[in-house]
Design a protein around this motif. Structure first.
Motif, mmCIF file in Angstrom:
data_model
loop_
_atom_site.group_PDB
_atom_site.id
_atom_site.type_symbol
_atom_site.label_atom_id
_atom_site.label_comp_id
_atom_site.label_asym_id
_atom_site.label_seq_id
_atom_site.Cartn_x
_atom_site.Cartn_y
_atom_site.Cartn_z
ATOM 1 N N LEU A 19 0.834 -1.196 0.000
ATOM 2 C CA LEU A 19 0.000 0.000 0.000
ATOM 3 C C LEU A 19 0.867 1.242 0.000
ATOM 4 O O LEU A 19 1.892 1.312 0.681
ATOM 5 C CB LEU A 19 -0.899 0.016 1.239
ATOM 6 N N THR A 20 0.437 2.253 -0.754
ATOM 7 C CA THR A 20 1.165 3.519 -0.751
ATOM 8 C C THR A 20 0.207 4.679 -0.919
ATOM 9 O O THR A 20 -0.841 4.554 -1.566
ATOM 10 C CB THR A 20 2.244 3.552 -1.861
ATOM 11 N N CYS A 21 0.557 5.784 -0.315
ATOM 12 C CA CYS A 21 -0.235 7.008 -0.433
ATOM 13 C C CYS A 21 0.617 8.168 0.048
ATOM 14 O O CYS A 21 1.238 8.084 1.130
ATOM 15 C CB CYS A 21 -1.499 6.910 0.410
ATOM 16 N N PRO A 22 0.724 9.269 -0.706
ATOM 17 C CA PRO A 22 1.410 10.453 -0.191
ATOM 18 C C PRO A 22 0.751 10.909 1.106
ATOM 19 O O PRO A 22 -0.483 10.981 1.194
ATOM 20 C CB PRO A 22 1.230 11.483 -1.308
ATOM 21 N N ARG A 23 1.557 11.251 2.122
ATOM 22 C CA ARG A 23 0.987 11.570 3.427
ATOM 23 C C ARG A 23 1.922 12.464 4.239
ATOM 24 O O ARG A 23 3.146 12.340 4.146
ATOM 25 C CB ARG A 23 0.664 10.289 4.210
ATOM 26 N N ILE A 24 1.319 13.346 5.015
ATOM 27 C CA ILE A 24 2.055 14.178 5.957
ATOM 28 C C ILE A 24 1.215 14.346 7.212
ATOM 29 O O ILE A 24 -0.008 14.328 7.162
ATOM 30 C CB ILE A 24 2.413 15.581 5.396
ATOM 31 N N LEU A 25 1.908 14.517 8.337
ATOM 32 C CA LEU A 25 1.253 14.829 9.594
ATOM 33 C C LEU A 25 1.703 16.213 10.042
ATOM 34 O O LEU A 25 2.900 16.485 10.145
ATOM 35 C CB LEU A 25 1.589 13.784 10.663
ATOM 36 N N VAL A 26 0.742 17.096 10.268
ATOM 37 C CA VAL A 26 1.030 18.459 10.721
ATOM 38 C C VAL A 26 0.936 18.467 12.241
ATOM 39 O O VAL A 26 -0.127 18.194 12.808
ATOM 40 C CB VAL A 26 0.034 19.466 10.110
ATOM 41 N N ALA A 27 2.050 18.755 12.902
ATOM 42 C CA ALA A 27 2.112 18.722 14.365
ATOM 43 C C ALA A 27 2.537 20.077 14.893
ATOM 44 O O ALA A 27 3.055 20.922 14.162
ATOM 45 C CB ALA A 27 3.078 17.636 14.832
#
Length: 474
Positions: free
Chosen positions: A6-14
């Motif tokens: 599985l792949t998906c562009p992703r970011i977490l804003v912290a």
């Protein structure tokens, strides 16, 4: 099901802490990328309903909450990847500070979530009255846990050109963290706040998202942010169905109270009910004259205190609810729903009659009366949970039951949290259960099946012209 790649562009804003500006940045990024034509799936770390609703509006998606306390790690990963498949960007907003969790080890923190999902992190840093020290803070964040992939920082609430120059140069000299944006102070919060956080979108007519998108486009490098999101590893995972398949029983109709007064719901709770065999019928406690033709009712949380006058004015609906409960109709209520089902609600010096199902009065205070995760054991038979079942959830309420002397017993023995009374939560009358606990259906897998089963018993009794019994699970 065999393992899939599985792949998906992703970011977490912290953030460095609450109030750092991560919600404003997340909303701006979500709308900016959506306006570029990307399919953005938003997620909110933690149990927050309000930020999640705003993120959904900004991204034009239905936001899912990812909470490591409410959901097991397996279910959480399953939920994320079930939602993230086929989208151009998964945008996750963290909560509190990056490493803040429920204990000294940072359990259930945004950092833990980022590691679990192999998700790069962008920090939003409030730079008020800070320059070179911000480099030291970022250096500490990156070395505190090397497994957390901190890739960039957006500097928020900067004062002017000189301030911005020193911040950028210090960070570039002493750290490897990329400066992705330098945001000036906004003259005012584009989304006003009150108790419990941002106000409801139902009470705010102005659409702030295009304005926030332009703000981020002007002061941040969106291409660099997207490039970070795309530089992520693929994940091998046995992706399982989120919900068990239901049998072919006759479907039931469950009414959902959904309007400006009550709207705190997880999408997964709706889906769990539907997979268990329910057709959901939305109605308004404010506008509709009576309950629709349904076999059960679900009342979530919200802001009944700010709409109390409208709830009181609609006496026909209050009477309709009470009569159905007296007749044995199953009703499940959380927090704001509990307040509606009580005898009276006290808010800002005024008293508002409610549905009078339970001999309770609730009063709204200036400070939270319960805030955090909850865990409880089911202590009394009821239609929704078996005895000794452990219920996990959360609470966030400024109201309190000011007198519980009329309650003979409670359904839940609280192990963690406040509830309605010291060590207790959940009241039951006939087949109506109400309490301060908000729960997530994917973390309490028996709830939806039992809810639908109770509704089916009520429907069968009503169709046969028989009284509905008190339904009790052992």
């Amino acid at each position: 099901m065999p393992a899939s790649l599985l792949t998906c562009p992703r970011i977490l804003v912290a953030g460095l802490g609450g109030g750092s500006g991560k919600t404003i940045v997340s909303l701006g990024l979500a709308r900016a990328f959506t306006e570029q034509g990307l399919t953005v799936q938003a997620f909110k770390k933690g149990p927050d309903y309000i930020d999640a609703k705003w993120l959904g509006l900004a991204s034009r998606s239905i936001t899912s909450n990812l909470d490591p306390f409410l959901l097991s790690s397996e279910v959480l990963r399953n939920l994320f990847w079930s939602r993230a498949q086929g989208v151009d960007l998964a945008l996750l907003e963290g909560n509190r500070g990056l490493y803040d969790g429920k204990d000294v080890l940072g359990t259930c923190s945004s950092a833990d979530l980022a590691k679990s999902l192999q998700c790069p992190v962008i920090i939003v840093a409030d730079c008020t009255k800070v320059t070179r020290t911000m480099a030291a803070i970022l250096l500490g964040l990156t070395t505190f846990d090397p497994e957390v992939d901190i890739r960039g920082v957006i500097l928020n609430r900067t004062a002017g050109g000189r301030h911005q120059k020193i911040l950028r140069q210090s960070i570039e000299k002493y750290t490897d963290v990329q400066v992705l944006g330098v945001l000036p102070k906004l003259p005012e919060n584009p989304i006003p706040e009150r108790h419990m956080g941002l106000i409801s979108d139902a009470e705010f007519s102005h659409d702030p998202f295009s304005e926030l998108a332009n703000f981020l486009r002007t002061h941040a490098d969106l291409d660099a942010c997207l490039n970070i999101a795309r530089q992520v590893p693929a994940v091998t995972l046995d992706l399982a169905p989120l919900y068990p398949c239901s049998g072919k029983s006759v479907p039931v109709r469950i009414g959902v109270a959904r309007d400006a007064a009550l709207w705190f719901y997880y999408q997964e709770n709706f889906e769990a009910l539907q997979h268990a065999g329910a057709e959901l019928v939305e109605f308004s406690l404010l506008a509709d004259p009576e309950l629709p033709d349904v076999d059960a009712v679900y009342m979530g949380g919200g802001f009944p205190e700010t709409l109390a006058d409208g709830l009181t004015t609609n006496a026909a609906m209050r009477q309709s609810v009470k009569e159905r409960v007296l007749g044995g109709m199953p009703l499940y209520a959380e927090c704001g729903g509990l307040m509606y089902l009580s005898r009276e609600l006290h808010y800002e010096g005024a008293t508002y009659p409610m549905a009078d199902v339970f001999p309770l009065e609730t009063k709204v205070f200036k400070k939270p009366q319960g805030h955090g995760y909850m865990s409880a054991l089911v202590a009394s038979p009821n239609p929704f949970y078996p005895l000794k079942n452990r219920l996990t959830g959360h609470e966030f309420h400024y109201s309190r039951c000011v007198d519980t002397s009329g309650i003979e017993s409670f359904v839940f023995d609280v192990e963690l949290g406040q509830g309605m009374a010291k060590g207790h939560d959940g009241v039951l009358y006939r087949n109506c259960l109400a309490g301060y606990t908000h729960m997530h259906a994917l973390g309490n897998s028996l709830w939806a099946r039992n809810f639908v089963s109770a509704a089916r018993i009520y429907k069968e009794c009503r169709d046969a012209g028989r009284p509905c019994p008190d339904i009790r699970l052992e």
